[in-house]
Scaffold this active site. Structure first.
Site, PDB file in Angstrom:
ATOM      1  N   ASP A   1       0.791  -1.249   0.102  1.00  0.00           N
ATOM      2  CA  ASP A   1      -0.092  -0.062  -0.035  1.00  0.00           C
ATOM      3  C   ASP A   1       1.053   1.349   0.067  1.00  0.00           C
ATOM      4  OD1 ASP A   1      -1.878  -2.024   0.115  1.00  0.00           O
ATOM      5  OD2 ASP A   1      -2.879  -1.179   2.227  1.00  0.00           O
TER       6      ASP A   1
ATOM      7  N   ASP B   1      -4.893  -0.634  -1.642  1.00  0.00           N
ATOM      8  CA  ASP B   1      -6.254  -0.511  -1.334  1.00  0.00           C
ATOM      9  C   ASP B   1      -6.845   0.033  -2.501  1.00  0.00           C
ATOM     10  OD1 ASP B   1      -6.245  -1.212   1.356  1.00  0.00           O
ATOM     11  OD2 ASP B   1      -6.578   0.627   2.287  1.00  0.00           O
TER      12      ASP B   1
ATOM     13  N   HIS C   1     -10.633   0.726  -3.009  1.00  0.00           N
ATOM     14  CA  HIS C   1     -11.945   0.980  -2.452  1.00  0.00           C
ATOM     15  C   HIS C   1     -12.972   1.320  -3.579  1.00  0.00           C
ATOM     16  CE1 HIS C   1     -10.192  -0.357   1.294  1.00  0.00           C
ATOM     17  NE2 HIS C   1      -9.681   0.788   1.583  1.00  0.00           N
TER      18      HIS C   1
ATOM     19  N   SER D   1     -14.821   0.905   5.297  1.00  0.00           N
ATOM     20  CA  SER D   1     -13.860   1.534   6.268  1.00  0.00           C
ATOM     21  C   SER D   1     -14.084   3.285   6.262  1.00  0.00           C
ATOM     22  CB  SER D   1     -12.527   1.163   5.890  1.00  0.00           C
ATOM     23  OG  SER D   1     -12.216   1.880   4.447  1.00  0.00           O
TER      24      SER D   1
ATOM     25  N   HIS E   1     -10.425   7.136   1.318  1.00  0.00           N
ATOM     26  CA  HIS E   1      -9.104   6.921   0.647  1.00  0.00           C
ATOM     27  C   HIS E   1      -9.006   6.174  -0.278  1.00  0.00           C
ATOM     28  CE1 HIS E   1      -9.501   4.010   3.954  1.00  0.00           C
ATOM     29  NE2 HIS E   1      -8.512   3.535   3.042  1.00  0.00           N
TER      30      HIS E   1
ATOM     31  N   LYS F   1      -6.743  -4.743  -3.101  1.00  0.00           N
ATOM     32  CA  LYS F   1      -7.737  -5.346  -1.873  1.00  0.00           C
ATOM     33  C   LYS F   1      -8.678  -4.359  -1.458  1.00  0.00           C
ATOM     34  CE  LYS F   1      -3.870  -3.853   1.430  1.00  0.00           C
ATOM     35  NZ  LYS F   1      -4.685  -3.160   2.297  1.00  0.00           N
TER      36      LYS F   1
ATOM     37  N   GLU G   1     -13.508  -5.021   5.332  1.00  0.00           N
ATOM     38  CA  GLU G   1     -12.302  -4.065   5.796  1.00  0.00           C
ATOM     39  C   GLU G   1     -11.000  -4.533   4.747  1.00  0.00           C
ATOM     40  OE1 GLU G   1     -10.659  -1.355   6.101  1.00  0.00           O
ATOM     41  OE2 GLU G   1     -11.948  -1.097   7.882  1.00  0.00           O
TER      42      GLU G   1
ATOM     43  N   ALA H   1       0.519   0.489   6.575  1.00  0.00           N
ATOM     44  CA  ALA H   1       1.135   1.242   7.520  1.00  0.00           C
ATOM     45  C   ALA H   1       1.295  -0.050   8.551  1.00  0.00           C
ATOM     46  CB  ALA H   1       0.223   2.077   8.405  1.00  0.00           C
TER      47      ALA H   1
ATOM     48  N   CYS I   1      -1.968  -2.674   7.660  1.00  0.00           N
ATOM     49  CA  CYS I   1      -1.951  -3.538   6.758  1.00  0.00           C
ATOM     50  C   CYS I   1      -0.667  -4.413   6.580  1.00  0.00           C
ATOM     51  CB  CYS I   1      -2.283  -2.613   5.199  1.00  0.00           C
ATOM     52  SG  CYS I   1      -3.824  -1.904   5.193  1.00  0.00           S
TER      53      CYS I   1
END
Length: 211
Positions: A30, A72, A74, A80, A91, A116, A123, A151, A155
């Site tokens: 990420d 990510d 999304h 989330s 985000h 993902k 989540e 982070a 993740c």
């Protein structure tokens, strides 16, 4: 070194260089614009790990290791997000600039991208959750994975714990991770948890690097 493994040697302080090979994979977690300074959900100094990640990319590229990068990805209505009852500001929405990898991250053209968090109702902190990462690693005959990115306590930690659960020899790149640290000790606690579960910790200095 006989039956003494390289993990044991590192833990004992013995000088031993790690050699990357075709059964090794680098998993970069990420490293996206929204998770770096100026983004929607920035990890403090998250961009500072990128030079080291680029060095790891070169090591793996030169020695036949595989390179994977999670992101990510999304939908607009992801669970989330605060407006949908989650913890975080919106985000890494699919197709937005914030979801792009940081421009300083030098991913090779053959890096495998793992998206993902695509299910609006899940989540999915881990790079393995709801993806085919495990399948791809197994198909490539990967035995050992090295994990860095953002982070640390979210993740990265969840990706590491899943890698261990799925039977991969798992290594945490200590000089290529950064945490959010909502509480000052969050990253440290996450690292301690990963170590207790079996991850090994290394830095660039532990690697055999060709000139």
């Amino acid at each position: 070194m006989g039956i003494l493994g390289w993990f044991d040697a590192l833990n004992l302080g013995i000088e031993l260089k790690i050699k990357v090979g075709r059964k090794d994979a680098l998993i970069i977690v990420d490293v996206q614009k929204d998770f770096c300074p100026g983004g929607a959900l920035p990890v403090p100094e998250g961009d500072k790990i990128i030079p080291n990640l680029n060095k790891y990319v070169e090591i793996f590229r030169k020695n036949g290791g595989k390179i994977y990068a999670t992101r990510d990805w999304h939908p607009e209505n992801h669970i989330s997000f605060k407006e949908y009852g989650g913890l975080w500001p919106k985000h890494c929405v699919q197709g937005t600039e914030g979801a792009e990898f940081h421009p300083n991250l030098k991913l090779p053209e053959d890096a495998v991208i793992i998206s993902k968090g695509t299910d609006p109702l899940r989540e999915a902190y881990s790079g393995f959750e709801g993806t085919d990462l495990k399948k791809k690693l197994k198909q490539e005959g990967i035995v050992r994975v090295f994990v860095g990115g953002l982070a640390t306590e979210y993740c990265v930690k969840n990706t590491v714990l899943d890698a261990i659960k799925f039977g991969f020899e798992t290594v945490l790149l200590m000089d290529a991770i950064k945490g959010i640290d909502l509480k000052p000790s969050d990253s440290r606690k996450a690292i301690d948890e990963m170590v207790k579960r079996g991850v090994k910790t290394v830095k660039l200095e532990n690697f055999e690097i060709e000139n």
